[in-house]
Design an enzyme around this catalytic site. Structure first.
Site: not given
Length: 278
Positions: A161, A168, A250, A253
């Site tokens: 990130h 996300d 995830e 993500h």
């Protein structure tokens, strides 16, 4: 076209309302201004390759969780000054393209987190090392021993990130209903509980909530079936088509490839002033 304009206006209104709810969910005690007792200093700015997502697509819903106390830390995260999604320009444009396709099908994107400053990642690391602080365990990591967060890969000292091309996000079925703000101290429910039992979210059912530290969050976990699996695959397929790559651990993500800054971890704050004039 009239119908589409109505949808776009409604989405822009919903996004603004969500930002207001998120902002008002932070009490003065939670806000913890980072420099309250420190001398004023010049903050780093984002390079020209970064933009505020809203300047590229105001219809994408923004629920910037780390500006609130509804996080696995139980407080606002360092570096998150304002509930604004900042991304590299190519990533923002790709989300805009995905959003246009989704609107035609009655869906919208909702982002939870975008660019993340290194100081926020450092905050995660400090929290993970404090084994006595488990105030949010019941919701975010009920089955994971906190001492294993680094070993199991839930926390790391660097984050994609911070390079600016990772986001996300989830899907919301239109019309988007408002999501109530988190009330600090309220009863916590496991993030993998049935959708009607876990913390309310206006997203479609993905099988777990956002930031759920559990293997059920793995995008292709075989225990996730039916509508939940279909929703994950729909999100993944839509974003893959515009250049994003999913992190298998995830479902929420995604990183836009190629990254504009593949080797740089930035630390400018999440604040509109960081991208002013871009």
């Amino acid at each position: 076209m009239t119908g589409m304009r109505t949808v776009l206006r409604a989405l822009a209104t919903a996004a603004a309302a969500t930002a207001l709810l998120v902002t008002t969910a932070v009490s003065p005690a939670q806000a913890r201004p980072e420099a309250a007792s420190a001398p004023a200093r010049a903050e780093p700015k984002a390079p020209d390759g970064f933009v505020a997502l809203r300047s590229v697509d105001p219809t994408i819903i923004q629920e910037m969780r780390y500006t609130t106390a509804h996080t696995f830390l139980g407080e606002r995260v360092d570096g998150y000054r304002q509930p604004v999604c900042i991304l590299t320009r190519p990533a923002a444009r790709a989300l805009h393209l995905a959003q246009k396709r989704l609107l035609r099908q009655g869906y919208a994107l909702k982002v939870y987190d975008c660019y993340r400053p290194q100081r926020a990642v450092d905050h995660f690391v400090r929290w993970a090392k404090d084994l006595d602080d488990q105030s949010m365990k019941q919701e975010f990591y009920p089955l994971v021993d906190k001492s294993r967060l680094f070993e199991d890969g839930y926390i790391a000292e660097k984050s994609r990130h911070s390079r600016g091309s990772t986001v996300d996000l989830t899907l919301v079925r239109l019309p988007a209903l408002p999501t109530r703000p988190y009330r600090p101290g309220e009863r916590l429910t496991p993030c993998f509980a049935p959708k009607g039992e876990r913390f309310p979210d206006n997203s479609v059912d993905m099988g777990t909530g956002y930031d759920c530290f559990d293997t059920l969050s793995h995008t292709d976990d075989p225990r996730i079936q039916g509508v939940q699996r279909a929703n994950r695959q729909f999100l993944k397929r839509t974003l893959t088509e515009v250049g994003f790559v999913n992190l298998p651990e995830e479902w929420w993500h995604f990183t836009h490839k190629p990254e504009l800054f593949p080797d740089t971890y930035f630390d400018f704050p999440v604040d509109r002033r960081s991208v002013a004039g871009h």
